[in-house]
Design a protein around this motif. Structure first.
Motif, PDB file in Angstrom:
ATOM      1  N   GLY A  88       0.663  -1.047   0.258  1.00 23.96           N
ATOM      2  CA  GLY A  88       0.019   0.077  -0.012  1.00 23.96           C
ATOM      3  C   GLY A  88       0.935   1.460   0.379  1.00 23.96           C
ATOM      4  O   GLY A  88       1.857   0.990   0.752  1.00 23.96           O
ATOM      5  N   ILE A  89       0.684   1.777  -1.046  1.00 19.79           N
ATOM      6  CA  ILE A  89       1.771   3.434  -1.074  1.00 19.79           C
ATOM      7  C   ILE A  89       1.592   4.378  -0.184  1.00 19.79           C
ATOM      8  O   ILE A  89       0.616   4.361   0.889  1.00 19.79           O
ATOM      9  CB  ILE A  89       1.138   4.313  -2.030  1.00 19.79           C
ATOM     10  CG1 ILE A  89       1.843   5.466  -2.483  1.00 19.79           C
ATOM     11  CG2 ILE A  89      -0.832   4.822  -2.238  1.00 19.79           C
ATOM     12  CD1 ILE A  89       1.691   6.351  -3.583  1.00 19.79           C
ATOM     13  N   ASN A  97      -8.752   4.645  -9.531  1.00 18.85           N
ATOM     14  CA  ASN A  97     -10.011   4.554  -9.222  1.00 18.85           C
ATOM     15  C   ASN A  97     -11.065   5.232  -8.306  1.00 18.85           C
ATOM     16  O   ASN A  97     -11.741   5.009  -7.416  1.00 18.85           O
ATOM     17  CB  ASN A  97     -10.919   3.336  -9.859  1.00 18.85           C
ATOM     18  CG  ASN A  97     -11.823   2.775 -10.033  1.00 18.85           C
ATOM     19  OD1 ASN A  97     -13.021   3.789 -10.170  1.00 18.85           O
ATOM     20  ND2 ASN A  97     -12.636   1.448 -10.063  1.00 18.85           N
ATOM     21  N   ALA A  98     -11.893   6.398  -9.302  1.00 18.09           N
ATOM     22  CA  ALA A  98     -12.846   7.143  -8.021  1.00 18.09           C
ATOM     23  C   ALA A  98     -14.208   6.326  -7.492  1.00 18.09           C
ATOM     24  O   ALA A  98     -14.458   7.454  -6.317  1.00 18.09           O
ATOM     25  CB  ALA A  98     -13.419   8.657  -8.779  1.00 18.09           C
ATOM     26  N   GLU A 108     -10.815   0.950  -2.165  1.00 20.68           N
ATOM     27  CA  GLU A 108      -9.508  -0.139  -1.589  1.00 20.68           C
ATOM     28  C   GLU A 108      -8.329   0.228  -1.892  1.00 20.68           C
ATOM     29  O   GLU A 108      -8.153   1.902  -2.052  1.00 20.68           O
ATOM     30  CB  GLU A 108      -8.855  -1.218  -2.711  1.00 20.68           C
ATOM     31  CG  GLU A 108      -9.975  -2.122  -3.084  1.00 20.68           C
ATOM     32  CD  GLU A 108     -11.225  -1.362  -4.382  1.00 20.68           C
ATOM     33  OE1 GLU A 108     -10.885  -0.493  -5.242  1.00 20.68           O
ATOM     34  OE2 GLU A 108     -12.190  -2.124  -4.195  1.00 20.68           O
ATOM     35  N   VAL A 109      -7.171  -0.146  -0.456  1.00 25.92           N
ATOM     36  CA  VAL A 109      -5.891   0.491  -1.230  1.00 25.92           C
ATOM     37  C   VAL A 109      -5.013   0.969  -2.173  1.00 25.92           C
ATOM     38  O   VAL A 109      -5.466  -0.015  -2.678  1.00 25.92           O
ATOM     39  CB  VAL A 109      -5.012  -0.054   0.230  1.00 25.92           C
ATOM     40  CG1 VAL A 109      -3.976  -0.120   0.121  1.00 25.92           C
ATOM     41  CG2 VAL A 109      -5.126  -0.654   2.294  1.00 25.92           C
ATOM     42  N   ALA A 110      -5.057   1.666  -2.231  1.00 29.03           N
ATOM     43  CA  ALA A 110      -4.077   2.207  -3.476  1.00 29.03           C
ATOM     44  C   ALA A 110      -2.459   0.467  -3.137  1.00 29.03           C
ATOM     45  O   ALA A 110      -1.388   1.154  -2.502  1.00 29.03           O
ATOM     46  CB  ALA A 110      -3.358   3.338  -3.202  1.00 29.03           C
TER      47      ALA A 110
END
Length: 144
Positions: free
Chosen positions: A65-66, A122-123, A127-129
């Motif tokens: 996750g970023i 995705n707007a 979910e976690v990036a």
């Protein structure tokens, strides 16, 4: 008699020389294969010997996750800017048991990132990036 259950795959740690990164959600560890070379002397019966050839190691893929950390991205950028030789690092993948103790360790030699896949946006999603890094290397050994 003590029962020895297999360890679960969801508890692991990745150690990379000089990089501190927490929270990997996935680590795909490539396999190792050795090519088979068939060989026959000219005066032997018509059957081949099977000799070992080149050993190959599959790539490692890390997903996380970023966060604000740029360490892994910077490692990839180093390869782009100056080539892989100066960017090579040793790393380890460590399996952890339910009590938090290290139970198995694979040491990876001369690794460097060959591919970086930034997060998809995705707007409509929640979910976690996730970022992805593909790492090539020159071999691994199971140390414990």
């Amino acid at each position: 008699m003590v029962r020895a259950d297999p360890y679960r795959q969801f508890r692991f740690r990745v150690e990379i020389d000089g990089i501190t990164q927490a929270g990997f959600s996935e680590c795909t560890f490539g396999d190792t294969t050795t090519d088979v070379a068939e060989y026959r002397e000219g005066d032997e019966p018509p059957r081949f010997r099977k000799l070992s050839g080149l050993t190959k190691y599959g790539n490692i893929t890390l997903k996380w996750g970023i966060t604000d950390s740029l360490d892994l991205y910077s490692w990839r950028q180093q390869v782009i800017d100056t080539g892989a030789e100066s960017a090579r690092r040793n790393m380890s993948i460590v399996l952890i048991d339910e009590a938090g103790a290290d139970k198995a360790r694979w040491n990876i030699e001369r690794a460097w990132p060959s591919k970086y896949d930034p997060v998809d946006f995705n707007a409509k999603g929640n979910e976690v990036a996730i970022e992805t890094l593909e790492i090539v290397h020159e071999g691994f050994k199971r140390a414990s």
